[in-house]
Design a protein around this motif. Structure first.
Motif, short mmCIF file in Angstrom:
data_model
loop_
_atom_site.label_atom_id
_atom_site.label_comp_id
_atom_site.label_asym_id
_atom_site.label_seq_id
_atom_site.Cartn_x
_atom_site.Cartn_y
_atom_site.Cartn_z
N ILE A 168 0.86 -1.18 0.00
CA ILE A 168 0.00 0.00 0.00
C ILE A 168 0.90 1.23 0.00
O ILE A 168 1.92 1.26 0.69
N TYR A 169 0.55 2.25 -0.80
CA TYR A 169 1.44 3.39 -0.94
C TYR A 169 0.65 4.68 -1.13
O TYR A 169 -0.53 4.69 -1.48
N ASN A 170 1.34 5.80 -0.88
CA ASN A 170 0.76 7.13 -0.99
C ASN A 170 1.08 7.68 -2.39
O ASN A 170 2.22 8.02 -2.68
N ARG A 171 0.07 7.74 -3.25
CA ARG A 171 0.29 8.19 -4.62
C ARG A 171 0.80 9.62 -4.68
O ARG A 171 1.62 9.97 -5.53
N ASP A 178 8.73 8.55 -11.84
CA ASP A 178 8.13 8.01 -13.07
C ASP A 178 7.75 6.53 -12.91
O ASP A 178 7.72 5.79 -13.88
N TRP A 179 7.47 6.11 -11.69
CA TRP A 179 7.08 4.72 -11.45
C TRP A 179 6.07 4.65 -10.30
O TRP A 179 5.97 5.57 -9.49
N GLN A 180 5.32 3.59 -10.28
CA GLN A 180 4.42 3.26 -9.18
C GLN A 180 4.75 1.82 -8.76
O GLN A 180 5.12 1.00 -9.60
N PRO A 181 4.64 1.49 -7.49
CA PRO A 181 4.99 0.14 -7.04
C PRO A 181 4.16 -0.94 -7.74
O PRO A 181 2.94 -0.81 -7.87
N GLN A 182 4.83 -1.97 -8.21
CA GLN A 182 4.19 -3.10 -8.86
C GLN A 182 4.64 -4.45 -8.29
O GLN A 182 3.92 -5.42 -8.39
N ASP A 183 5.84 -4.48 -7.72
CA ASP A 183 6.39 -5.75 -7.27
C ASP A 183 7.33 -5.52 -6.09
O ASP A 183 7.67 -4.38 -5.75
N LEU A 187 10.60 -2.11 -3.48
CA LEU A 187 10.92 -1.71 -2.11
C LEU A 187 12.39 -1.35 -1.94
O LEU A 187 12.76 -0.68 -0.98
N TRP A 188 13.22 -1.76 -2.89
CA TRP A 188 14.66 -1.48 -2.82
C TRP A 188 15.03 -0.18 -3.55
O TRP A 188 16.19 0.18 -3.59
N ARG A 189 14.07 0.53 -4.14
CA ARG A 189 14.38 1.77 -4.86
C ARG A 189 14.95 2.82 -3.91
O ARG A 189 14.46 3.00 -2.79
N SER A 190 15.94 3.55 -4.38
CA SER A 190 16.65 4.52 -3.53
C SER A 190 15.72 5.62 -3.04
O SER A 190 15.91 6.17 -1.95
N GLU A 191 14.69 5.95 -3.79
CA GLU A 191 13.76 7.02 -3.39
C GLU A 191 12.99 6.67 -2.11
O GLU A 191 12.42 7.55 -1.45
N LEU A 192 12.95 5.39 -1.77
CA LEU A 192 12.16 4.96 -0.62
C LEU A 192 12.99 4.73 0.64
O LEU A 192 12.49 4.19 1.63
N ARG A 193 14.24 5.16 0.63
CA ARG A 193 15.10 4.96 1.79
C ARG A 193 14.48 5.61 3.03
O ARG A 193 14.11 6.79 3.03
N TRP A 257 5.91 6.51 3.10
CA TRP A 257 5.32 6.59 1.76
C TRP A 257 4.76 5.26 1.28
O TRP A 257 3.95 5.22 0.38
N LEU A 258 5.22 4.18 1.91
CA LEU A 258 4.82 2.85 1.46
C LEU A 258 4.83 1.90 2.65
O LEU A 258 5.65 2.04 3.56
#
Length: 382
Positions: A168-171, A178-183, A187-193, A257-258
């Motif tokens: 579940i995430y905050n749009r 330029d992405w939305q969570p799909q898999d 969770l390892w994307r640097s933007e989500l640290r 955020w997620l």
């Protein structure tokens, strides 16, 4: 013990405490203790009206699966030992709670209930709908006397609803990317640290990493997976906190955020906060199920099989799904128009995703200890 050990206060409708037919000394009694919100009250009324003869029905909603499990334990204890347990149960200390004919239990608790001899097998020859139940669900509840899966084992439970572990995430917070969570690998994307909350649950967290690596949630020997510990350490840097009860509040306020959570917690939040979205990971996910079980020592009651058959009728299963906003193990003709748009991707069955998903099955004691130890080590590195 698992996802169901905390309060499930947001999961649907509440069955009224007592639904009783006309009283008569020779009336059949049918007592059920069920997870609060897991069966709509009017479904119980429909069942009462469908009976050929009058019966006394008592459906008691309980807030937590944990309390239901403790109640099963209490019923099997000598009378002298029961008083100590009662103070932990959702009844007054002086209240005597007689055994129910049927109880809700989560699938994750099934092994312990069998092992401790708290429940007895179901007589499937009396359950007409059993043969129509998908093999995935039949296999889940066929166990040996130790609670382990066994295709030749007895049938210990009847599943009546299920859900997933989802993202579940905050749009609004993620719209800058330029992405939305799909898999899971998102969770390892640097933007989500330091922007993620994960469940405080070794099998769920290590399981999602295993799934990312193309492995099973139920991998017995995790020491053989060389990249697992490194992946966990990297994921831990993404996590702001681990919690299995209040993990959605920070997402709502924007502190995270997620989150990764259970669909029965997530769905009520989605309906109230349009800025949030949820997705079932494309690699597959964990599945949980609510089951009917029969306490040990309870005498045969024909209404038990009638109730399970009733719940498994396609039209009733559809009502349970739509009104409690969970999935059903029964094939139904649920259409997209039956479900609000934000929930469609969670409640309309995607067979390909379902085939990739797994129940959290019993592991050996040694394997369980390894999961717990690795999870603790991962969190200590934070």
């Amino acid at each position: 013990m698992d996802r169901r050990s905390f309060l499930l206060g947001t999961s649907g409708l509440v069955v009224s405490q007592m639904l009783i037919g006309c009283n008569g000394k020779n009336q059949t009694q049918f007592n059920v203790q069920l997870l609060k919100g897991s069966i709509p009250g009017h479904v119980v009324n429909q069942f009462r009206k469908s009976l050929q003869s009058q019966a006394s029905l008592k459906f008691v909603p309980i807030n937590q699966i944990h309390d239901l499990f403790k109640q099963l334990q209490t019923w099997q204890q000598p009378e002298a030992n029961k008083e100590g347990w009662r103070r932990f149960l959702p009844f007054t200390q002086s209240q005597k709670v007689s055994k129910s004919d049927l109880v809700t239990l989560g699938d994750y608790w099934l092994k312990a209930a069998i092992e401790q001899k708290l429940i007895q097998p179901l007589a499937t020859e009396q359950i007409k709908q059993w043969s129509a139940l998908n093999q995935k669900w039949q296999q889940l509840v066929k166990r040996d006397d130790q609670g382990n899966l066994n295709p030749q084992g007895q049938v210990w439970a009847a599943p009546y609803r299920w859900g997933n572990t989802v993202i579940i995430y905050n749009r609004e917070k993620l719209q800058q990317f330029d992405w939305q969570p799909q898999d899971w690998d998102d969770l390892w994307r640097s933007e989500l640290r330091s922007r993620i909350s994960l469940l405080n649950h070794p099998r769920e967290v290590i399981g999602l990493v295993l799934k990312k690596l193309g492995k099973s949630y139920n991998t017995e020997n995790i020491a053989q997976i060389s990249s697992l510990e490194t992946e966990l350490q990297t994921l831990n840097q993404q996590v702001k906190f681990y919690d299995s009860t209040t993990y959605l509040e920070p997402l709502i306020t924007g502190d995270t955020w997620l989150a990764v959570g259970w669909s029965n917690d997530v769905i009520p939040v989605l309906t109230r906060y349009p800025k949030l979205s949820a997705v079932i990971p494309q690699s597959g996910t964990a599945i949980w199920a609510d089951l009917w079980v029969q306490p040990a020592g309870v005498n045969k009651n024909n209404l038990l099989s009638e109730w399970v058959n009733f719940c498994w009728q396609p039209n009733i299963a559809k009502q349970i799904t739509i009104l409690t906003k969970t999935n059903t193990p029964i094939a139904t003709n649920i259409a997209a128009s039956d479900i609000s748009e934000p929930l469609q991707n969670l409640l309309l069955i995607n067979q390909e995703l379902l085939d990739k998903s797994e129940f959290l099955l019993p592991l050996s004691a040694a394997a369980t200890q390894k999961y717990d130890s690795l999870f603790k080590k991962m969190k200590n590195l934070g």
